[in-house]
Design a protein around this motif. Structure first.
Motif, PDB file in Angstrom:
ATOM      1  N   GLU A 133     -14.467  38.539  62.340  1.00  0.00           N
ATOM      2  CA  GLU A 133     -13.013  38.364  62.316  1.00  0.00           C
ATOM      3  C   GLU A 133     -12.321  39.199  61.239  1.00  0.00           C
ATOM      4  OE1 GLU A 133     -12.130  34.177  62.176  1.00  0.00           O
ATOM      5  OE2 GLU A 133     -12.885  33.842  64.190  1.00  0.00           O
TER       6      GLU A 133
ATOM      7  N   HIS B 181     -20.080  37.434  57.276  1.00  0.00           N
ATOM      8  CA  HIS B 181     -19.190  36.389  57.788  1.00  0.00           C
ATOM      9  C   HIS B 181     -18.433  35.783  56.599  1.00  0.00           C
ATOM     10  CE1 HIS B 181     -18.553  33.173  61.056  1.00  0.00           C
ATOM     11  NE2 HIS B 181     -17.794  32.805  60.030  1.00  0.00           N
TER      12      HIS B 181
ATOM     13  N   TYR C  93     -17.430  20.209  64.024  1.00  0.00           N
ATOM     14  CA  TYR C  93     -17.480  20.891  65.320  1.00  0.00           C
ATOM     15  C   TYR C  93     -18.826  20.708  66.021  1.00  0.00           C
ATOM     16  CZ  TYR C  93     -13.433  23.907  64.083  1.00  0.00           C
ATOM     17  OH  TYR C  93     -12.201  24.404  63.751  1.00  0.00           O
TER      18      TYR C  93
ATOM     19  N   SER D  41     -14.324  26.003  57.268  1.00  0.00           N
ATOM     20  CA  SER D  41     -13.922  26.996  56.262  1.00  0.00           C
ATOM     21  C   SER D  41     -12.672  26.543  55.529  1.00  0.00           C
ATOM     22  CB  SER D  41     -13.743  28.381  56.889  1.00  0.00           C
ATOM     23  OG  SER D  41     -12.844  28.324  57.946  1.00  0.00           O
TER      24      SER D  41
ATOM     25  N   LYS E  13     -13.804  18.081  58.873  1.00  0.00           N
ATOM     26  CA  LYS E  13     -13.525  18.664  60.181  1.00  0.00           C
ATOM     27  C   LYS E  13     -14.853  19.116  60.788  1.00  0.00           C
ATOM     28  CE  LYS E  13     -10.306  22.156  61.969  1.00  0.00           C
ATOM     29  NZ  LYS E  13      -9.586  23.371  61.627  1.00  0.00           N
TER      30      LYS E  13
HETATM   31  C1  BGP Z   1     -13.443  30.939  62.502  1.00  0.00           C
HETATM   32  C2  BGP Z   1     -14.534  31.294  61.512  1.00  0.00           C
HETATM   33  C3  BGP Z   1     -15.577  30.249  61.335  1.00  0.00           C
HETATM   34  C4  BGP Z   1     -15.080  28.824  61.411  1.00  0.00           C
HETATM   35  C5  BGP Z   1     -14.030  28.621  62.485  1.00  0.00           C
HETATM   36  C6  BGP Z   1     -13.342  27.271  62.430  1.00  0.00           C
HETATM   37  O1  BGP Z   1     -12.315  31.687  62.203  1.00  0.00           O
HETATM   38  O2  BGP Z   1     -15.201  32.482  61.920  1.00  0.00           O
HETATM   39  O3  BGP Z   1     -16.282  30.518  60.149  1.00  0.00           O
HETATM   40  O4  BGP Z   1     -14.770  28.308  60.203  1.00  0.00           O
HETATM   41  O5  BGP Z   1     -13.035  29.615  62.459  1.00  0.00           O
HETATM   42  O6  BGP Z   1     -12.416  27.234  61.378  1.00  0.00           O
HETATM   43  P1  BGP Z   1     -12.251  25.972  60.429  1.00  0.00           P
HETATM   44  O7  BGP Z   1     -13.613  25.746  59.875  1.00  0.00           O
HETATM   45  O8  BGP Z   1     -11.261  26.343  59.399  1.00  0.00           O
HETATM   46  O9  BGP Z   1     -11.809  24.876  61.302  1.00  0.00           O
END
Ligand code: BGP
Length: 462
Positions: free
Chosen positions: A164, A118, A426, A418, A424
């Motif tokens: 991804e 990942h 979730y 990321s 941010k």
């Molecule tokens: C996806 C990734 C995750 C996660 C998510 C949210 O693309 O697989 O690892 O990070 O997106 O993205 P972000 O953390 O940039 O909001």
């Protein structure tokens, strides 16, 4: 709601965003660690050194998962925790850690769903031979996967290969590379690696399933102009369907190769590669889905705002010479520019399922916000609205005939974004730390935790 009784209600995280302990117990660095160091310096955000300390706190976090009622948990193995150099010497402490984590999940009746990579290629492989730019990385990835299957395959029933891959390819430095040209070659090698790992898994006769993990934002055309309609389809094909076609049929679609040639990004295909790509036979498709997008033809910088498409152009997502993205006035947007569009999810599930007829699992889906604790609580009503909207539409997709068997929203606990560190969030569970202060990393259940708990208890009805 029409969820089958055995539906796997779960949640999701990844190693570099959650574990921390990045130099502990002989782990090697990954490209994600270096990327996070760069983010700390450039954007002043938290890095991966502690993250949310899942490495030490997993037992308590699994207690919370059990309390929530999770039936599955999707996480990734950090390749460089098991092979600090990416190849060669095995780090037994890393193996012990994942054995313990898997055992603890199983003890709590939670099915592990494991991603092999990942966004965190071992940094040493970049130093040795530039990672997936070299064919050597194919065999190192296959050896690593084989080792994981041998060690954990008796208990892990669901495996995902590379998270991804289209995002990894689109952002070269996510894979430790410098240019799109290098990335395209690395993409070819990852396609071979994917196919070989899936074939190997099937040949080993283990009692489980394996599939790729795709990123899929639903793309709506910005207007009735046939050129916009075609573009939305074409971008879907390039980013997701071509990738599944390669795995399913072992061949590159011609439009995919034409696109690379037009951009002067065509990679080298060696004799025998076509044979290597065949026979992957994924057992299911895992989908990361967050949002829908509105896309139209690229006009030019000047015409932003005057274009016939709806609402406000989104400059940051536009790709010069290829496409311009717009906000969708029919959907509500959250604080991070992603909208709440459950119909978009149903649309995506239908579209993927009707093309391949393979079972689907959702491995990421979630709502991000800046959050804080007020009087001991985190009121995340918009996350509940988002999840509820998604689950209603998943149920409708199942009624439509889609074989959806698991839902793993991102993320169980707050983890590093990321792109934006700890700003941010979730999670269904708040983690008390900021970008600059790790505090005590206390876990505090958000309102959405209780909502999801009820939803699981009632098999989709909250
Ligand atoms: C996806 C990734 C995750 C996660 C998510 C949210 O693309 O697989 O690892 O990070 O997106 O993205 P972000 O953390 O940039 O909001």
């Amino acid at each position: 709601m029409s969820f089958p009784n055995e539906f796997l209600w779960g949640s999701s995280i990844s190693a570099f965003q959650a574990e921390g302990a990045r130099l502990e117990d002989s782990r090697g660095l990954s490209v994600a660690d270096l990327r996070s160091d760069e983010g700390r310096i450039r954007l002043d955000i938290a890095d991966t050194s502690i993250a949310v300390d899942f490495y030490h706190k997993y037992k308590d976090d699994i207690k919370l998962m059990k309390e929530c009622g999770l039936k599955s948990f999707r996480f990734s193995i950090s390749w460089s925790r098991i092979f600090p150099q990416g190849n060669g010497r095995v780090n037994q402490k890393g193996v012990d850690y994942y054995n313990d984590l898997i055992d603890e999940l199983i003890l709590n009746d939670i099915a592990p769903i494991v991603t092999l990579m990942h966004f965190d290629l071992p940094q040493s492989l970049i130093e040795q031979y530039q990672g997936f730019l070299s064919r050597k990385c194919i065999s190192d990835f296959v050896d690593y996967a084989k080792f994981c299957f041998e060690q954990f395959g008796d208990r892990v029933r669901y495996w995902l290969t590379i998270n991804e891959q289209d995002v990894l390819t689109g952002i070269p430095f996510f894979n430790g590379l410098d240019s799109k040209k290098e990335s395209a070659q690395a993409d070819h090698h990852m396609n071979i690696a994917n196919a070989l790992v899936m074939k190997l898994y099937h040949d080993m006769g283990l009692n489980g399933k394996i599939g790729p993990c795709l990123s899929y934002p639903t793309r709506y055309p910005a207007s009735l102009d046939p050129a916009d309609q075609f573009l939305a389809m074409h971008l879907d094909d390039l980013s997701i369907f071509s990738r599944v076609d390669i795995l399913m049929y072992g061949e590159y679609p011609k439009y995919f190769l034409n696109d690379l040639k037009n951009k002067d990004l065509m990679f080298t295909i060696e004799e025998g590669d076509e044979e290597l790509l065949k026979g992957a036979n994924p057992d299911f498709l895992a989908v990361n889905w967050y949002t829908s997008e509105v896309v139209g033809q690229y006009v030019d910088e000047e015409s932003f705002g005057n274009y016939k498409g709806p609402d406000i152009p989104r400059k940051n997502r536009s790709e010069k010479g290829v496409a311009q993205y717009y906000k969708n006035p029919f959907t509500k947007y959250g604080s991070y520019e992603w909208n709440i569009d459950g119909i978009g999810l149903r649309y995506a599930l239908r579209k993927i399922y009707s093309r391949y007829h393979l079972p689907l699992m959702i491995t990421e889906n979630g709502y991000s916000a800046k959050e804080e604790v007020k009087d001991g609580h985190v009121h995340d009503d918009e996350r509940i609205e988002y999840l509820s909207n998604m689950i209603t539409n998943m149920s409708l997709a199942i009624e439509d005939g889609v074989e959806l068997f698991s839902y793993n929203p991102w993320s169980f606990i707050d983890i590093l974004s990321s792109s934006q560190g700890m700003d941010k969030r979730y999670g269904l569970v708040f983690v008390d730390r900021t970008n600059h202060d790790c505090k005590d990393l206390q876990r505090i259940k958000k309102e959405s935790f209780y909502w999801y708990q009820k939803c699981i208890q009632n098999n989709g009805n909250a």
